[in-house]
Design a protein around this motif. Sequence first.
Motif, PDB file in Angstrom:
ATOM      1  N   GLY A 394      21.838  20.954   7.525  1.00 16.67           N
ATOM      2  CA  GLY A 394      22.963  21.136   8.163  1.00 16.67           C
ATOM      3  C   GLY A 394      22.820  22.318   9.220  1.00 16.67           C
ATOM      4  N   ARG A 395      22.232  23.222   9.051  1.00 18.53           N
ATOM      5  CA  ARG A 395      21.962  24.347   9.953  1.00 18.53           C
ATOM      6  C   ARG A 395      20.590  24.265  10.749  1.00 18.53           C
ATOM      7  N   HIS A 396      19.682  24.025  10.430  1.00 14.60           N
ATOM      8  CA  HIS A 396      18.541  23.864  11.095  1.00 14.60           C
ATOM      9  C   HIS A 396      17.992  22.491  11.042  1.00 14.60           C
ATOM     10  N   TYR A 397      18.304  21.697  10.486  1.00 17.03           N
ATOM     11  CA  TYR A 397      17.972  20.157  10.395  1.00 17.03           C
ATOM     12  C   TYR A 397      18.849  19.312   9.664  1.00 17.03           C
ATOM     13  N   GLU A 398      18.748  18.135   9.906  1.00 13.94           N
ATOM     14  CA  GLU A 398      19.540  17.086   9.005  1.00 13.94           C
ATOM     15  C   GLU A 398      18.614  15.809   8.531  1.00 13.94           C
ATOM     16  N   MET A 399      19.160  15.227   7.538  1.00  7.53           N
ATOM     17  CA  MET A 399      18.049  14.006   7.170  1.00  7.53           C
ATOM     18  C   MET A 399      18.728  12.616   7.901  1.00  7.53           C
ATOM     19  N   VAL A 400      18.120  12.038   8.614  1.00  8.65           N
ATOM     20  CA  VAL A 400      18.681  10.637   9.229  1.00  8.65           C
ATOM     21  C   VAL A 400      17.575   9.638   8.852  1.00  8.65           C
ATOM     22  N   TYR A 403      14.362  10.668   6.983  1.00  9.94           N
ATOM     23  CA  TYR A 403      13.593  11.518   7.938  1.00  9.94           C
ATOM     24  C   TYR A 403      14.423  12.868   8.314  1.00  9.94           C
ATOM     25  N   ILE A 404      13.408  13.842   8.665  1.00  8.32           N
ATOM     26  CA  ILE A 404      14.006  15.076   8.860  1.00  8.32           C
ATOM     27  C   ILE A 404      14.097  15.222  10.442  1.00  8.32           C
ATOM     28  N   HIS A 405      15.321  15.625  10.747  1.00 14.77           N
ATOM     29  CA  HIS A 405      15.555  15.477  12.342  1.00 14.77           C
ATOM     30  C   HIS A 405      15.794  16.914  12.592  1.00 14.77           C
ATOM     31  N   PRO A 406      15.162  17.731  13.284  1.00 20.61           N
ATOM     32  CA  PRO A 406      15.486  19.031  13.582  1.00 20.61           C
ATOM     33  C   PRO A 406      16.675  19.345  14.456  1.00 20.61           C
ATOM     34  N   LEU A 407      17.473  20.500  14.192  1.00 26.83           N
ATOM     35  CA  LEU A 407      18.560  20.525  14.869  1.00 26.83           C
ATOM     36  C   LEU A 407      18.491  21.809  15.926  1.00 26.83           C
ATOM     37  N   VAL A 408      17.326  22.448  15.716  1.00 30.61           N
ATOM     38  CA  VAL A 408      17.186  23.690  16.422  1.00 30.61           C
ATOM     39  C   VAL A 408      16.047  23.568  17.296  1.00 30.61           C
ATOM     40  N   VAL A 413      17.651  30.544  20.184  1.00 28.30           N
ATOM     41  CA  VAL A 413      16.719  31.564  19.537  1.00 28.30           C
ATOM     42  C   VAL A 413      17.283  32.227  18.366  1.00 28.30           C
ATOM     43  N   ALA A 414      18.566  32.435  18.139  1.00 29.71           N
ATOM     44  CA  ALA A 414      19.055  33.120  17.021  1.00 29.71           C
ATOM     45  C   ALA A 414      18.903  32.222  15.672  1.00 29.71           C
ATOM     46  N   LEU A 415      19.148  30.913  15.751  1.00 29.45           N
ATOM     47  CA  LEU A 415      18.878  29.936  14.738  1.00 29.45           C
ATOM     48  C   LEU A 415      17.391  29.857  14.449  1.00 29.45           C
ATOM     49  N   SER A 416      16.485  29.585  15.443  1.00 32.11           N
ATOM     50  CA  SER A 416      15.174  29.501  15.348  1.00 32.11           C
ATOM     51  C   SER A 416      14.410  30.972  14.800  1.00 32.11           C
ATOM     52  N   THR A 417      15.031  31.998  15.226  1.00 34.86           N
ATOM     53  CA  THR A 417      14.380  33.211  14.457  1.00 34.86           C
ATOM     54  C   THR A 417      14.535  33.351  13.145  1.00 34.86           C
ATOM     55  N   GLU A 418      15.564  32.937  12.457  1.00 32.14           N
ATOM     56  CA  GLU A 418      15.852  32.768  10.929  1.00 32.14           C
ATOM     57  C   GLU A 418      14.767  32.299  10.157  1.00 32.14           C
ATOM     58  N   LEU A 419      13.865  31.199  10.879  1.00 36.84           N
ATOM     59  CA  LEU A 419      12.985  30.611  10.119  1.00 36.84           C
ATOM     60  C   LEU A 419      11.363  30.633  10.485  1.00 36.84           C
ATOM     61  N   ARG A 420      11.389  31.572  11.730  1.00 37.82           N
ATOM     62  CA  ARG A 420       9.940  31.365  12.416  1.00 37.82           C
ATOM     63  C   ARG A 420       8.989  32.018  11.278  1.00 37.82           C
ATOM     64  N   SER A 421       7.926  31.562  11.140  1.00 35.05           N
ATOM     65  CA  SER A 421       6.773  31.706  10.574  1.00 35.05           C
ATOM     66  C   SER A 421       7.092  32.003   8.931  1.00 35.05           C
ATOM     67  N   MET A 422       8.249  31.705   8.428  1.00 30.51           N
ATOM     68  CA  MET A 422       8.282  31.486   7.057  1.00 30.51           C
ATOM     69  C   MET A 422       7.574  30.496   6.386  1.00 30.51           C
ATOM     70  N   ASN A 423       6.920  29.337   7.095  1.00 27.88           N
ATOM     71  CA  ASN A 423       6.245  28.475   6.496  1.00 27.88           C
ATOM     72  C   ASN A 423       4.880  29.040   6.219  1.00 27.88           C
ATOM     73  N   GLN A 424       4.510  30.019   6.627  1.00 29.24           N
ATOM     74  CA  GLN A 424       3.405  30.799   6.317  1.00 29.24           C
ATOM     75  C   GLN A 424       2.900  31.364   4.795  1.00 29.24           C
ATOM     76  N   MET A 425       3.973  30.966   4.090  1.00 33.66           N
ATOM     77  CA  MET A 425       4.007  31.321   2.783  1.00 33.66           C
ATOM     78  C   MET A 425       3.653  30.035   1.735  1.00 33.66           C
ATOM     79  N   LEU A 426       3.602  28.986   2.760  1.00 33.53           N
ATOM     80  CA  LEU A 426       3.609  27.585   1.751  1.00 33.53           C
ATOM     81  C   LEU A 426       2.149  27.229   1.279  1.00 33.53           C
TER      82      LEU A 426
END
Length: 529
Positions: A394-400, A403-408, A413-426
């Motif tokens: 609802g903020r960065h993506y929605e399900m359609v 499937y995942i549909h990115p919203l950002v 910049v402000a929204l994408s920065t909240e998420l950047r490189s966090m996936n490196q923990m996975l």
Amino acid sequence: MNRSKGWKRKAALLLSAVMVLGVLSACSGGNGGSGGTNAGTGGEPPATGTNEGNTGEAKAEPLKLSFMVPAFETELPGKDSPVLQALQEATNTDITMQFVPNSSYGDKMNITLASGQLPTLMVVDRNSASFINAARTGAFWELGPYLQDYPNLSQANPIILNNSSVDGKTYGIYRGRVLGRMGVTINRDWMENLGLEEPKSLEEFYALLKAFKEDDPDGNGKDDTYGIVVTKYAGPWDIMQTWFGAPNKWGEAEDGSLVPAHTTPEYLEALKFFRQLYEEGLVNADFAVMDPAVWNDPIINGEAGVMVDVADAARRINEKMQDKEARDKPYVNVFQAPPGPKGHRDMPTSGYANVIAVSKSQVKTEEELRRVLAFLDQLNDEDMQMLLGYGIEGRHYEMVDGYIHPLVGPEDVALSTELRSMNQMLMFIGPETPTLESTEINDKVAEVQALNEEIVVANPAEPLISDVYAQKGQQLDNIINDARIKYIVGQIDESGLEEAFQLWLSSGGNDYIEEINKLYQEAQAAQAG
């Protein structure tokens, strides 16, 4: 109760509240959970991995963690990131993220290991001499005996665990990757403008690069384009070497012994091809110093037409080109490697990209270790993978349609920065998650990766740990990598290459070859027995 189902019910309630807060404050939001998972309980992990919060037990204090990961962007999440806040709420943790630019991550890792001031968790290169030495001297916990106690970590692939081990011991949990991930991303419009098809041979690949340089593929009447973009990250050279028949790091000779890739005639043939690309201006002249952080830019900006890297790079490049001018048709296409003189071959991943190690200096007791492992286990839950990979629904993506549909987009910049490189923990061990929406480019990426499974070239020495390499690996690698660059740009000829190879041998290479073959023979004997 099933951990994933329990989490989803709580996540729905928390997310509703978070999204309301997100309207009130730009730095609020999250996709959290009960906060009462076994990451916050300590001791032996319960069978379900959850604490439903209705037992009357007091909630444990948040687990304080520091986590060092590579970063692929410059603007990165702060402590107020809604994604980080949601992660902490879901796992009952207080996390200090240490983002390090990927281009300098190896140096920072070595400095950190030498200092002894380690974070709780850090992404490390299992092949790094400094990590191997640190693991052997007790700087990190051996995790293998504990993995069976956790629902997700217990599903780790035993082959990949072996590939990522040190002396057969698991000092870090691997970050799983698709085995046949590589691909060739090509500007689709340029191909159509010049009437070119997918390269089905090395000769056709060369012809395409040459046409992109000389035949005005963008039709602007200017000499302002070239074929392939490469940076100081050497991955594309390593990948293309395998096309020519060179081994993946080590190959098996006719007598069954292992030989380094650079000692093979196929390696030299590949270098001659790379040198020709440089001489004819088909690759960027500054490749040896170009920052990998701007690798995509020449393709996005219409300067270069080809990238050899992971196939999913095509999706990211297309998204950024779509952001500049949206259209239904993708701007790029992605293909498998072209067949070479030894048939259809490509470089695989090792099944993992580095490992996450747990520091003994920060995690001093087995009880603390179990709590940290419970946190790592939870990161593999479907909801945590979705949160760290795609953000907040609802903020960065929605399900359609499932499937995942990115919203950002990159412009947000402000929204994408909240998420950047966090996936490196996975780590991607455990349940599979929904995928990106079925689009032409997404489907093509998946097709290439699936087909690659049949053509990837294994490294027979992958699981072997060499003491010689642990001590001299960086020096040995630098000798070969520097010589390759100098040969490509014309600073040395074949005699100069041979001098570098002799220096490699006298600097520890002879001992390295001898030790690898000894370890290889022992491993084969053990398998036969």
